[in-house]
Write an enzyme that holds these catalytic residues in place. Structure first.
Site, PDB file in Angstrom:
ATOM      1  N   TYR A 128       0.823  -1.211   0.000  1.00 46.22           N
ATOM      2  CA  TYR A 128       0.000   0.000   0.000  1.00 46.22           C
ATOM      3  C   TYR A 128       0.861   1.268   0.000  1.00 46.22           C
ATOM      4  CZ  TYR A 128      -3.440   3.408   1.626  1.00 46.22           C
ATOM      5  OH  TYR A 128      -4.241   4.510   1.752  1.00 46.22           O
TER       6      TYR A 128
ATOM      7  N   HIS B 231      -0.595  -4.349  -6.000  1.00 46.78           N
ATOM      8  CA  HIS B 231      -0.373  -4.270  -4.553  1.00 46.78           C
ATOM      9  C   HIS B 231      -1.612  -4.646  -3.760  1.00 46.78           C
ATOM     10  CE1 HIS B 231      -2.659  -0.842  -2.886  1.00 46.78           C
ATOM     11  NE2 HIS B 231      -2.672  -0.434  -4.143  1.00 46.78           N
ATOM     12  N   CYS B 232      -1.344  -5.051  -2.510  1.00 39.18           N
ATOM     13  CA  CYS B 232      -2.371  -5.187  -1.485  1.00 39.18           C
ATOM     14  C   CYS B 232      -1.809  -4.419  -0.276  1.00 39.18           C
ATOM     15  CB  CYS B 232      -2.677  -6.660  -1.192  1.00 39.18           C
ATOM     16  SG  CYS B 232      -1.238  -7.672  -0.778  1.00 39.18           S
ATOM     17  N   MET B 233      -2.236  -4.718   0.928  1.00 31.34           N
ATOM     18  CA  MET B 233      -1.727  -3.938   2.067  1.00 31.34           C
ATOM     19  C   MET B 233      -0.240  -4.193   2.310  1.00 31.34           C
ATOM     20  SD  MET B 233      -3.896  -1.809   2.983  1.00 31.34           S
ATOM     21  CE  MET B 233      -3.187  -1.102   4.438  1.00 31.34           C
TER      22      MET B 233
ATOM     23  N   SER C 246      -1.715  -9.673  -3.628  1.00 26.91           N
ATOM     24  CA  SER C 246      -0.889  -9.270  -4.771  1.00 26.91           C
ATOM     25  C   SER C 246       0.063 -10.392  -5.167  1.00 26.91           C
ATOM     26  CB  SER C 246      -0.125  -7.984  -4.464  1.00 26.91           C
ATOM     27  OG  SER C 246       0.628  -8.106  -3.281  1.00 26.91           O
TER      28      SER C 246
END
Length: 178
Positions: free
Chosen positions: A39, A109-111, A117
């Site tokens: 993120y 992306h993810c967190m 991701s």
């Protein structure tokens, strides 16, 4: 990489003890135009110097980046054992292939940049694998290589299982019965 080097690399990595997973701290270039990050990498994308055209946001949070021409594509996914990622694989892999073909840098992306991701990146790479290399071997090579570089990659067992079923087991069934 030739088959012999690939097999040797995978066998050596697979027979050693995996280090304890740790949170990745920086963005990784996966192919010429596809990047894996978290993120914070996404929020800093306009100033990264890469010139991202797209961000594929896999968090549940929808956001915008002010004063940026980057297009954000939001695919809200939950990082748990119940989320069915398989229904997103074809769209995501086609999108990433198109970005690669058109030379458009894209950040996935993810967190934390690990599970959601990681799964989409793995699906993308598996979808582009050479027919000369067995799918299971390529999966292990990617998994160990990225995990070694990032510290953590595709740690969610359910996501790994879904990728293995789609890109290894189902591919093997097609060869046997197709």
């Amino acid at each position: 990489m030739d088959k012999k080097s690939l097999y040797e690399n995978v066998l050596l990595k697979s027979t050693g003890a995996l280090p304890k997973a740790r949170v990745p701290t920086k963005m990784m270039r996966v192919t010429d135009y596809v990047y894996l990050g978290n993120y914070n990498d996404a929020k800093a994308a306009p100033t990264s110097g890469i010139g991202f055209k797209y961000i594929l946001n896999l968090t549940t949070e929808k956001y915008t980046i002010k004063n940026s021409s980057i297009t954000i594509i939001h695919m809200p996914l939950v990082d748990d054992e119940y989320t069915d990622l398989t229904k997103y694989f074809d769209y995501a892999t086609t999108f990433l292939s198109n970005c690669e073909d058109k030379h458009y840098p894209v950040l996935v992306h993810c967190m934390a940049g690990v599970n959601r991701s990681g799964a989409i990146i793995m699906a993308y790479l598996m979808s582009r694998k050479s027919k000369d290399i067995p799918a299971f071997m390529y999966f292990l090579y990617i998994y160990h290589s990225i995990r070694e570089q990032r510290g953590a990659f595709l740690e969610n067992p359910s996501f790994r299982r879904q990728i293995i079923e789609k890109y290894i087991i189902n591919e093997h069934k097609l060869k046997l019965f197709g």
